[in-house]
Motif scaffolding. Structure first.
Motif, PDB file in Angstrom:
ATOM      1  N   PHE A 169      37.131  41.468  36.026  1.00  0.00           N
ATOM      2  CA  PHE A 169      36.290  42.487  36.757  1.00  0.00           C
ATOM      3  C   PHE A 169      36.798  41.818  38.307  1.00  0.00           C
ATOM      4  CE2 PHE A 169      33.950  43.316  33.234  1.00  0.00           C
ATOM      5  CZ  PHE A 169      33.664  44.784  33.086  1.00  0.00           C
ATOM      6  N   ALA A 170      36.597  42.771  39.353  1.00  0.00           N
ATOM      7  CA  ALA A 170      37.212  42.530  40.586  1.00  0.00           C
ATOM      8  C   ALA A 170      36.134  41.336  41.376  1.00  0.00           C
ATOM      9  CB  ALA A 170      37.003  43.649  41.527  1.00  0.00           C
ATOM     10  N   ASP A 171      35.344  40.997  40.619  1.00  0.00           N
ATOM     11  CA  ASP A 171      34.524  40.105  41.315  1.00  0.00           C
ATOM     12  C   ASP A 171      34.630  38.674  40.657  1.00  0.00           C
ATOM     13  OD1 ASP A 171      33.179  40.225  38.968  1.00  0.00           O
ATOM     14  OD2 ASP A 171      31.198  40.998  39.706  1.00  0.00           O
ATOM     15  N   ALA A 172      35.661  38.502  39.927  1.00  0.00           N
ATOM     16  CA  ALA A 172      35.963  37.288  39.257  1.00  0.00           C
ATOM     17  C   ALA A 172      36.749  36.274  40.106  1.00  0.00           C
ATOM     18  CB  ALA A 172      36.776  37.526  37.958  1.00  0.00           C
ATOM     19  N   ASP A 173      36.619  35.096  39.718  1.00  0.00           N
ATOM     20  CA  ASP A 173      37.470  34.143  40.655  1.00  0.00           C
ATOM     21  C   ASP A 173      38.888  34.415  39.993  1.00  0.00           C
ATOM     22  OD1 ASP A 173      39.258  31.802  41.066  1.00  0.00           O
ATOM     23  OD2 ASP A 173      37.507  30.474  40.876  1.00  0.00           O
ATOM     24  N   LEU A 174      39.595  35.027  40.737  1.00  0.00           N
ATOM     25  CA  LEU A 174      40.932  35.766  40.342  1.00  0.00           C
ATOM     26  C   LEU A 174      41.960  34.661  40.161  1.00  0.00           C
ATOM     27  CD1 LEU A 174      40.849  39.066  42.328  1.00  0.00           C
ATOM     28  CD2 LEU A 174      40.221  38.602  40.034  1.00  0.00           C
ATOM     29  N   ARG A 198      45.974  41.414  25.164  1.00  0.00           N
ATOM     30  CA  ARG A 198      45.732  42.705  26.016  1.00  0.00           C
ATOM     31  C   ARG A 198      44.877  42.140  27.206  1.00  0.00           C
ATOM     32  NH1 ARG A 198      42.024  46.906  23.002  1.00  0.00           N
ATOM     33  NH2 ARG A 198      40.971  44.937  22.408  1.00  0.00           N
ATOM     34  N   LEU A 199      45.327  42.379  28.442  1.00  0.00           N
ATOM     35  CA  LEU A 199      44.689  42.401  29.705  1.00  0.00           C
ATOM     36  C   LEU A 199      44.186  43.569  30.145  1.00  0.00           C
ATOM     37  CD1 LEU A 199      44.170  40.198  31.852  1.00  0.00           C
ATOM     38  CD2 LEU A 199      46.612  40.643  32.773  1.00  0.00           C
ATOM     39  N   PHE A 200      42.828  43.630  30.559  1.00  0.00           N
ATOM     40  CA  PHE A 200      42.239  44.664  31.107  1.00  0.00           C
ATOM     41  C   PHE A 200      41.802  44.334  32.526  1.00  0.00           C
ATOM     42  CE2 PHE A 200      41.689  45.466  26.670  1.00  0.00           C
ATOM     43  CZ  PHE A 200      42.257  46.945  26.580  1.00  0.00           C
ATOM     44  N   VAL A 201      42.312  44.963  33.412  1.00  0.00           N
ATOM     45  CA  VAL A 201      41.919  44.328  34.965  1.00  0.00           C
ATOM     46  C   VAL A 201      41.406  45.625  35.746  1.00  0.00           C
ATOM     47  CG1 VAL A 201      42.776  43.472  37.028  1.00  0.00           C
ATOM     48  CG2 VAL A 201      44.043  42.947  34.848  1.00  0.00           C
ATOM     49  N   GLU A 202      40.308  45.232  36.602  1.00  0.00           N
ATOM     50  CA  GLU A 202      39.821  46.420  37.211  1.00  0.00           C
ATOM     51  C   GLU A 202      40.743  46.840  38.140  1.00  0.00           C
ATOM     52  OE1 GLU A 202      35.694  45.673  38.853  1.00  0.00           O
ATOM     53  OE2 GLU A 202      35.629  47.269  39.497  1.00  0.00           O
ATOM     54  N   LYS A 203      40.600  48.384  38.353  1.00  0.00           N
ATOM     55  CA  LYS A 203      41.768  49.095  39.221  1.00  0.00           C
ATOM     56  C   LYS A 203      41.898  48.504  40.524  1.00  0.00           C
ATOM     57  CE  LYS A 203      43.605  53.570  39.546  1.00  0.00           C
ATOM     58  NZ  LYS A 203      43.191  54.805  39.426  1.00  0.00           N
ATOM     59  N   SER A 204      40.862  47.933  41.371  1.00  0.00           N
ATOM     60  CA  SER A 204      40.893  47.612  42.776  1.00  0.00           C
ATOM     61  C   SER A 204      41.746  46.564  42.798  1.00  0.00           C
ATOM     62  CB  SER A 204      39.505  47.640  43.328  1.00  0.00           C
ATOM     63  OG  SER A 204      38.903  46.639  42.636  1.00  0.00           O
ATOM     64  N   VAL A 205      42.026  45.795  41.700  1.00  0.00           N
ATOM     65  CA  VAL A 205      42.644  44.353  41.906  1.00  0.00           C
ATOM     66  C   VAL A 205      43.940  44.313  40.977  1.00  0.00           C
ATOM     67  CG1 VAL A 205      40.576  42.950  42.714  1.00  0.00           C
ATOM     68  CG2 VAL A 205      40.961  43.290  40.454  1.00  0.00           C
ATOM     69  N   TYR A 323      37.692  37.409  25.932  1.00  0.00           N
ATOM     70  CA  TYR A 323      37.772  36.643  27.265  1.00  0.00           C
ATOM     71  C   TYR A 323      37.293  37.637  28.386  1.00  0.00           C
ATOM     72  CZ  TYR A 323      40.496  33.844  24.306  1.00  0.00           C
ATOM     73  OH  TYR A 323      40.940  33.124  23.087  1.00  0.00           O
ATOM     74  N   LEU A 324      36.005  37.123  28.963  1.00  0.00           N
ATOM     75  CA  LEU A 324      35.560  38.154  30.087  1.00  0.00           C
ATOM     76  C   LEU A 324      35.487  37.432  31.389  1.00  0.00           C
ATOM     77  CD1 LEU A 324      33.577  40.468  30.757  1.00  0.00           C
ATOM     78  CD2 LEU A 324      31.721  39.331  29.930  1.00  0.00           C
ATOM     79  N   TRP A 325      35.936  37.762  32.638  1.00  0.00           N
ATOM     80  CA  TRP A 325      36.011  37.230  33.728  1.00  0.00           C
ATOM     81  C   TRP A 325      35.002  38.060  34.611  1.00  0.00           C
ATOM     82  CZ3 TRP A 325      37.898  32.378  35.138  1.00  0.00           C
ATOM     83  CH2 TRP A 325      38.595  31.836  33.959  1.00  0.00           C
ATOM     84  N   THR A 326      34.060  37.587  35.200  1.00  0.00           N
ATOM     85  CA  THR A 326      33.162  38.116  36.037  1.00  0.00           C
ATOM     86  C   THR A 326      32.013  37.204  36.976  1.00  0.00           C
ATOM     87  OG1 THR A 326      31.597  40.119  36.683  1.00  0.00           O
ATOM     88  CG2 THR A 326      31.410  38.874  34.423  1.00  0.00           C
ATOM     89  N   SER A 327      31.848  37.261  38.007  1.00  0.00           N
ATOM     90  CA  SER A 327      30.834  36.481  38.626  1.00  0.00           C
ATOM     91  C   SER A 327      29.328  36.999  38.523  1.00  0.00           C
ATOM     92  CB  SER A 327      30.996  36.261  40.156  1.00  0.00           C
ATOM     93  OG  SER A 327      31.219  37.367  40.733  1.00  0.00           O
ATOM     94  N   ASP A 328      29.326  38.312  37.806  1.00  0.00           N
ATOM     95  CA  ASP A 328      27.984  38.781  37.743  1.00  0.00           C
ATOM     96  C   ASP A 328      27.463  38.574  36.385  1.00  0.00           C
ATOM     97  OD1 ASP A 328      25.978  40.669  37.059  1.00  0.00           O
ATOM     98  OD2 ASP A 328      26.885  42.473  37.993  1.00  0.00           O
ATOM     99  N   VAL A 329      26.283  37.697  36.380  1.00  0.00           N
ATOM    100  CA  VAL A 329      25.935  37.108  34.975  1.00  0.00           C
ATOM    101  C   VAL A 329      25.328  38.056  34.441  1.00  0.00           C
ATOM    102  CG1 VAL A 329      24.021  35.612  34.215  1.00  0.00           C
ATOM    103  CG2 VAL A 329      25.162  34.904  36.157  1.00  0.00           C
TER     104      VAL A 329
END
Ligand code: NAD
Length: 398
Positions: A169-174, A198-205, A323-329
């Motif tokens: 997600f865009a809010d992750a530590d990219l 498979r790498l899924f990335v939020e469109k804005s980033v 594997y999930l990357w986000t800063s939103d708990v």
């Protein structure tokens, strides 16, 4: 030498092999213990006993470590073992038995049978004296083993293929996420069941992130597997190289764009070297997004929002890891609840903690390894109920 996997990863895997034995050796004394369950006039003693001789059938990708992962708990449970390693990687399996026997394991407790899957492997799965099969390998081989073992009612434990999503997600530590994405697909040559292919990335980033991954992929050192600086070594066999290269051709013909790699490269010893490859502008219907390639090939797809990311991640026949990357708990909790996978890492690459359950859902497996889950597989559970008071027994006749 068995597989072409780089020394820098296999030296760690060898230590993990030793750790697997230590871990289950420490737990062996408790393997038989169960519960004591009381009711008013009954005492139940629940315990476990070894199921009997078991067959262990393993793949070629990390042959030493994966064999220890299955054999250590089987021995700690009190079972004898017949191990059939993959035909591509016979060397380390032999080494392991020799180490075990030189450490004092009586001959005949751990037996090694080399041979072809459809021959030696099949015979093992059909043999009436073998009570259970612990299998690691492809999903379609698992299906065959299930059929072969049906007549003798084999208990099976399957660790099968994967097409594991990494969702960013865009809010992750990219920056950290990009390093994790690179590590999880290109380490071990991508010949790894838990690789995030498979790498899924939020469109804005998406552009920024995939560019970072591509740059890192291009800088990976390819070389001789015994060179400690090598990150990607040769694939195990020309047959496998052909498969991986055919998927790269397929990705191009499906319309995905190569952002890194995308071809064979010459390397020391003339081995099967394939460049770390990244496909961008792909979609989930492409075969490179659905099928396990089992090489250094990553397919990147963009998503609009959380619900689309979840739908895309789950739209696959496999369900081993995620594997999930986000800063939103809250999102991490919500998303991991719905993601169809046996194991999920949040803001982390794959870090294995031995007491935790290991295994997959859907086409990725049946059963779990690790801690007590392994003992449950290699042992029979028995309950003995003792009357503690003279209960009145129904008289059906005088
Ligand atoms: P494979 O299924 O081709 O072979 C695995 C083993 O099964 C080999 O020892 C083979 O000889 C044997 N075999 C083949 N046919 C058989 C039959 N009819 N009866 C009995 N045994 C038979 O797999 P592979 O190509 O060696 O390994 C790669 C696969 O393993 C990938 O799909 C990968 O994802 C999977 N894998 C899974 C995990 C996990 O923990 N989930 C770990 C590592 C690898």
């Amino acid at each position: 030498m068995d597989t072409g996997q780089p020394y820098r990863f296999m030296s760690q895997a060898a230590l993990r092999g030793a750790e697997n034995f230590r871990f289950f050796a420490d737990r062996a004394p408790e393997a038989r213990d169960g519960k004591t369950l009381r009711t008013v006039d009954q005492l139940n003693l629940t315990g476990r006993t070894p199921i009997g001789p078991v067959g262990i059938i393993t793949p070629w990708n990390v042959p030493f470590m994966l064999s220890t992962w299955k054999i250590a708990p089987a021995l700690a449970a009190g079972c004898t073992v017949v191990h059939k390693p993959a035909e591509f990687s016979p060397l380390t399996a032999r080494l392991l038995v020799e180490i075990a026997e030189s450490a004092g394991l009586p001959r005949g407790v751990w037996n090694l049978v080399n041979g072809l899957g459809e021959d030696a492997g099949k015979a093992l799965t059909e043999h009436p004296a073998i009570k259970a099969i612990g299998f690691v390998g492809e999903s379609r081989t698992g299906a065959m083993i299930l059929k072969q073992g049906a007549d003798t009612l084999k208990r099976v434990h399957f660790e099968l293929g994967g097409k594991n999503p990494m969702v960013v997600f865009a809010d992750a530590d990219l920056e950290r996420a990009a390093d994790a994405a690179v590590f999880m697909i290109y380490s071990n040559n991508g010949e790894r069941c838990t690789s995030s292919s498979r790498l899924f990335v939020e469109k804005s980033v998406y552009q920024k992130f995939t560019r970072a991954v591509a740059e890192k992929a291009k800088r990976i050192k390819i070389g001789h597997p015994l060179d400690p600086d090598t990150v990607v070594g040769p694939l195990i066999h020309p047959v496998h190289e052909k498969k991986v290269l055919s998927y790269i051709d397929l990705g191009r013909s499906e319309g995905a764009k190569v952002a890194a790699g995308g071809e064979k490269v010459s390397g020391p010893g003339g081995g099967c070297y394939v460049l770390p490859t990244l496909f961008v502008d792909a979609n989930n219907r492409m075969r490179i997004a659905q099928e396990e390639i089992f090489g250094p090939v990553l397919t990147a797809i963009s998503f609009e929002d959380e619900s689309q990311a979840l739908a895309l991640a789950n739209d696959v026949q496999y369900g081993l890891a995620g594997y999930l990357w986000t800063s939103d708990v809250m999102r991490a909790l919500r998303f991991s609840e719905e993601l169809e996978a046996g194991m999920i890492w949040v803001n982390s690459e794959n870090v294995r903690h031995l007491p935790t359950p290991f295994g997959g859902v859907k086409g990725s497996g049946i059963g779990r390894d690790g801690g007590d889950w392994s003992f449950d597989f290699y042992m029979e559970t028995k309950n003995v109920a003792f009357a503690t008071a003279p209960r009145r027994i129904s008289k059906l006749a005088n």
